[in-house]
Design a protein around this motif. Sequence first.
Motif, mmCIF file in Angstrom:
data_model
loop_
_atom_site.group_PDB
_atom_site.id
_atom_site.type_symbol
_atom_site.label_atom_id
_atom_site.label_comp_id
_atom_site.label_asym_id
_atom_site.label_seq_id
_atom_site.Cartn_x
_atom_site.Cartn_y
_atom_site.Cartn_z
ATOM 1 N N GLY A 2 2.381 4.362 -3.944
ATOM 2 C CA GLY A 2 2.151 4.859 -3.170
ATOM 3 C C GLY A 2 3.147 4.142 -2.838
ATOM 4 N N GLU A 58 -0.324 6.825 0.295
ATOM 5 C CA GLU A 58 -1.431 7.696 -0.394
ATOM 6 C C GLU A 58 -1.179 9.154 -0.076
ATOM 7 N N MET A 109 0.767 -1.491 0.338
ATOM 8 C CA MET A 109 -0.154 0.104 -0.135
ATOM 9 C C MET A 109 0.624 1.501 0.088
ATOM 10 N N GLY A 149 -7.335 12.758 -5.533
ATOM 11 C CA GLY A 149 -6.270 11.934 -4.280
ATOM 12 C C GLY A 149 -5.543 11.550 -5.471
ATOM 13 N N SER A 150 -4.180 10.571 -5.145
ATOM 14 C CA SER A 150 -3.427 9.481 -5.793
ATOM 15 C C SER A 150 -3.428 8.101 -4.976
ATOM 16 N N TYR A 151 -3.429 6.844 -5.547
ATOM 17 C CA TYR A 151 -3.481 5.957 -4.462
ATOM 18 C C TYR A 151 -2.749 5.444 -5.415
ATOM 19 N N GLU A 152 -2.100 5.146 -6.491
ATOM 20 C CA GLU A 152 -1.452 4.460 -7.467
ATOM 21 C C GLU A 152 -0.029 3.983 -7.045
ATOM 22 N N GLU A 177 -3.747 12.737 -0.887
ATOM 23 C CA GLU A 177 -4.951 13.702 -0.992
ATOM 24 C C GLU A 177 -4.614 15.356 -0.267
#
Length: 112
Positions: A32, A4, A1, A27-30, A6
Amino acid sequence: MGIELELHSARPARSSWSTSRATLLRGSYEHGDALDQALSTLDPRGSGRLRQVDPYGDTLFGEQEAEAALREIPDLLERCVYESQAAAVRDLAALLTACANTPGSYLWFIGD
């Protein structure tokens, strides 16, 4: 994970997931794991805002912290070994820029 990111229009409410969504701008979740790896190359005893990011907890930057952290991006990019890390740092730079340029905003680093 990993970590991340936000960007929020105001201080996010950490107590409730649904409440914090009300202020979410982006958001930026890719990236991590790659962002975590890139930030781990920084000396935790050194100076700078990005060294303060907690990979296991949450860290919140306001506009001024974001602006200060932007000055650390070139050095962090030089430390990247993999393109995935560089992509994560470029994404971080974009969010730091947006935060620094958006009055009242916060960038939330969400650790594992």
